[in-house]
Design an enzyme around this catalytic site. Structure first.
Site, mmCIF file in Angstrom:
data_model
loop_
_atom_site.group_PDB
_atom_site.id
_atom_site.type_symbol
_atom_site.label_atom_id
_atom_site.label_comp_id
_atom_site.label_asym_id
_atom_site.label_seq_id
_atom_site.Cartn_x
_atom_site.Cartn_y
_atom_site.Cartn_z
ATOM 1 N N THR A 121 -7.231 -3.615 24.815
ATOM 2 C CA THR A 121 -6.991 -3.096 23.617
ATOM 3 C C THR A 121 -7.548 -1.912 22.717
ATOM 4 O OG1 THR A 121 -7.111 -5.482 23.675
ATOM 5 C CG2 THR A 121 -7.108 -4.454 21.452
ATOM 6 N N ALA A 252 -10.267 -25.790 10.898
ATOM 7 C CA ALA A 252 -11.326 -25.091 10.192
ATOM 8 C C ALA A 252 -12.517 -25.208 11.171
ATOM 9 C CB ALA A 252 -11.687 -25.566 9.188
ATOM 10 N N CYS A 260 -13.110 -10.488 21.503
ATOM 11 C CA CYS A 260 -11.660 -9.665 20.618
ATOM 12 C C CYS A 260 -11.457 -10.065 19.211
ATOM 13 C CB CYS A 260 -10.583 -10.689 21.414
ATOM 14 S SG CYS A 260 -10.343 -10.608 23.882
ATOM 15 N N ARG A 327 -19.565 -14.377 25.321
ATOM 16 C CA ARG A 327 -19.595 -12.978 23.894
ATOM 17 C C ARG A 327 -19.613 -13.199 22.435
ATOM 18 N NH1 ARG A 327 -16.654 -9.102 27.252
ATOM 19 N NH2 ARG A 327 -15.087 -11.334 28.414
HETATM 20 C C1 UGA Z 1 -7.679 -13.885 20.717
HETATM 21 C C2 UGA Z 1 -6.451 -13.927 20.775
HETATM 22 O O1 UGA Z 1 -5.553 -15.386 20.188
HETATM 23 C C3 UGA Z 1 -4.808 -13.497 22.073
HETATM 24 O O2 UGA Z 1 -3.768 -13.961 21.331
HETATM 25 C C4 UGA Z 1 -5.475 -12.128 22.641
HETATM 26 O O3 UGA Z 1 -4.808 -11.771 23.678
HETATM 27 C C5 UGA Z 1 -7.011 -11.923 22.730
HETATM 28 O O4 UGA Z 1 -7.845 -12.413 21.695
HETATM 29 C C6 UGA Z 1 -7.206 -10.949 23.308
HETATM 30 O O5 UGA Z 1 -7.396 -10.141 22.668
HETATM 31 O O6 UGA Z 1 -7.428 -10.645 24.696
HETATM 32 P P1 UGA Z 1 -9.269 -15.376 22.131
HETATM 33 O O7 UGA Z 1 -10.706 -14.542 21.740
HETATM 34 O O8 UGA Z 1 -9.513 -15.586 24.087
HETATM 35 O O9 UGA Z 1 -7.611 -14.921 22.821
HETATM 36 O O10 UGA Z 1 -9.158 -16.679 21.754
HETATM 37 P P2 UGA Z 1 -8.508 -17.275 20.403
HETATM 38 O O11 UGA Z 1 -8.352 -19.087 21.242
HETATM 39 O O12 UGA Z 1 -7.763 -17.294 19.634
HETATM 40 O O13 UGA Z 1 -10.290 -18.375 19.898
HETATM 41 C C7 UGA Z 1 -10.875 -16.974 18.566
HETATM 42 C C8 UGA Z 1 -11.766 -17.654 18.081
HETATM 43 O O14 UGA Z 1 -10.771 -18.680 17.043
HETATM 44 C C9 UGA Z 1 -12.383 -19.204 18.724
HETATM 45 O O15 UGA Z 1 -14.141 -19.075 18.921
HETATM 46 C C10 UGA Z 1 -11.917 -19.779 18.397
HETATM 47 O O16 UGA Z 1 -13.308 -21.222 18.591
HETATM 48 C C11 UGA Z 1 -11.489 -19.521 16.676
HETATM 49 N N1 UGA Z 1 -10.696 -20.246 16.317
HETATM 50 C C12 UGA Z 1 -9.526 -19.722 16.998
HETATM 51 C C13 UGA Z 1 -11.375 -21.557 15.364
HETATM 52 O O17 UGA Z 1 -12.117 -21.022 14.491
HETATM 53 N N2 UGA Z 1 -9.691 -21.526 14.979
HETATM 54 C C14 UGA Z 1 -8.152 -22.261 14.907
HETATM 55 O O18 UGA Z 1 -7.503 -22.507 14.383
HETATM 56 C C15 UGA Z 1 -8.192 -20.854 16.182
#
Ligand code: UGA
Length: 430
Positions: A121, A252, A260, A327
């Site tokens: 990225t 929430a 990321c 992280r």
């Molecule tokens: C995120 C993106 O979803 C991916 O599409 C992207 O490729 C990736 O970053 C990256 O840039 O490499 P990731 O960081 O693995 O993926 O995790 P997510 O599933 O997106 O969750 C991120 C954070 O948001 C977590 O702390 C999760 O608990 C939180 N979250 C997620 C919420 O608090 N509420 C939600 O409804 C969804």
């Protein structure tokens, strides 16, 4: 296709393995010798569902190998993917020194036409810099193309996301590399969007920032729900059924974390500033995220009054379910804040205890069985949305605590059910 992947972190290792899985000939390069030795010996440095078996299968089939030599990787391949870290700097902008170094190394190793694909990225316009660097350092003066091919995999679902992508974005400076890129991705049966290179780089930052914005939006709604007596899950369901909005990423929580979203938001704000645009909307997304954590901590301190000498059980240390990654984990930040107030912590995570240990203060008790965490505690906190936590033995936990209070930062349980079972239950926006 013959493919080299430089960098065997989450993105590099999963990408290389999935490319091998669909039949490409892949060589993964990493400058960390011990990591390469581990991978050569059949070990996997990260926990990612399905990855270990897939690596093993493809190594045995002779389609996937590992080396610490960039020269070997470049020589053996037609297409070279860059998947190295782009960590944040103190001012929020991105440290691109790994990308620059790898670009020089690739340039030095090139003796014939190569396609160099950036998967890390990066801020918009990085592709131009990579192309300039390769041109400058390529002694052999061979032709090459630079492509941007951002990755959208989520940790914990990485293999599935890679094998079944919603779309593949290919950003190019000329049409020459398009055929090869389409050949690489043809087996994945996903729509391939070919754009100019700047748009492809921007798509990645814009996508992650939008998803973070969606979470901050529902978290802001959760504050209004708490103040008004509404239920954030009902609201999320109600708005999410509108296809223009969609239900996903409207859970929430105590805030988003990981390697990321926080980093990409800061980077997008920084590059926008550099380009002369004040992206105040995204600064607000960051502020709401920080505030969500503070509101959760306040909920705990308001209820328990004094945290000093209080025993608090915490379920979850990973930044989200299905990963051992800690992280920028909200769960780790929460533990540090509770410990700073003098609370004695008993913690458990199904996969992330080892990775969390160096990030937490001394004196914390690490508990192997989730059902033993609540033992003698004044409160139990859910900090990560691991589905297994819904199978907690609530009766055992309640009986073993000095007071049965649960703070659920991930809304895993039903408030009415919990009250019925004799808990004082406080969650997010309900
Ligand atoms: C995120 C993106 O979803 C991916 O599409 C992207 O490729 C990736 O970053 C990256 O840039 O490499 P990731 O960081 O693995 O993926 O995790 P997510 O599933 O997106 O969750 C991120 C954070 O948001 C977590 O702390 C999760 O608990 C939180 N979250 C997620 C919420 O608090 N509420 C939600 O409804 C969804």
């Amino acid at each position: 296709m013959k493919i080299a992947i430089i960098g065997t972190g989450y993105v590099g290792l999963v990408t290389g393995t999935c490319f091998a899985e669909v039949g490409h000939d892949v060589i993964c390069v990493d400058n960390d010798k011990s990591k390469v030795e581990m991978l050569q010996g059949g070990g996997i440095p990260i926990y990612e569902p399905g990855l270990e078996e897939m690596v093993k299968k493809n190594v045995e089939a002779g389609r996937l190998r590992f080396t610490d030599s960039t020269n070997e990787g470049v020589e053996a391949s037609d297409v070279v993917f860059i998947a190295v870290p782009t960590p944040p700097q103190p001012d929020g902008s991105v440290d691109l020194s790994f990308i620059e170094k790898v670009a020089r190394e690739i340039a030095g190793a090139m003796t014939s036409y190569k396609i160099i694909v950036d998967k890390s990225t990066v801020p918009v316009k990085t592709g131009d810099k990579v192309a300039e660097t390769i041109k400058r350092y390529c002694q052999a003066k061979v032709e090459f193309d630079v492509v941007s091919n951002p990755e959208f995999l989520r940790e914990g679902f990485a293999v599935d996301d890679l094998m079944n992508p919603d779309r593949v974005v290919v950003g190019v400076m000329s049409q020459r590399p398009v055929v090869a890129m389409k050949e690489i991705y043809e087996p994945f049966k996903a729509p391939i969007i070919v754009t100019d290179i700047n748009s492809a780089e921007l798509i990645k930052h814009a996508a992650n920032s939008f998803l973070a914005l969606k979470i901050s939006y529902i978290n802001a709604i959760s504050a209004i729900c708490e103040a008004s007596g509404a239920n954030v899950t009902e609201v999320a369901n109600g708005i999410g059924m509108d296809e223009r909005i969609g239900r996903r990423f409207l859970n929430a929580s105590l805030g988003f974390g990981g390697s990321c979203f926080p980093k990409d938001l800061s980077a997008f704000i920084a590059i926008s500033d550099e380009l002369g645009y004040d992206f105040a909307l995204l600064k607000e997304v960051q502020r709401i995220n920080a505030d969500q954590m503070s509101r959760f901590v306040r909920k705990i301190t308001d209820t328990l009054w004094v945290l000093k000498e209080k025993k608090i059980g915490v379920l979850g240390l990973a930044f989200k379910q299905n990963t051992d990654d800690t992280r920028m984990s909200p769960a780790v930040e929460l533990c540090n804040r509770l410990a700073a107030e003098g609370a004695e912590l008993r913690v458990h995570d199904p996969k992330a205890m080892e990775k969390a240990r160096p990030l937490l203060p001394e004196g914390i008790t690490y508990v192997d069985d989730m059902n033993d965490v609540a033992e003698g505690c004044d409160a139990l906190v859910i900090a990560t949305e691991w589905p297994i936590f819904t199978e907690l033995d609530l009766e055992k936990a309640r009986k073993s605590m000095s007071a049965p209070i649960m703070f659920d930062g991930r809304n895993l349980f039903d408030p009415q059910e919990m009250e019925k079972l004799g808990w004082t239950y406080k969650s997010i926006g309900r």
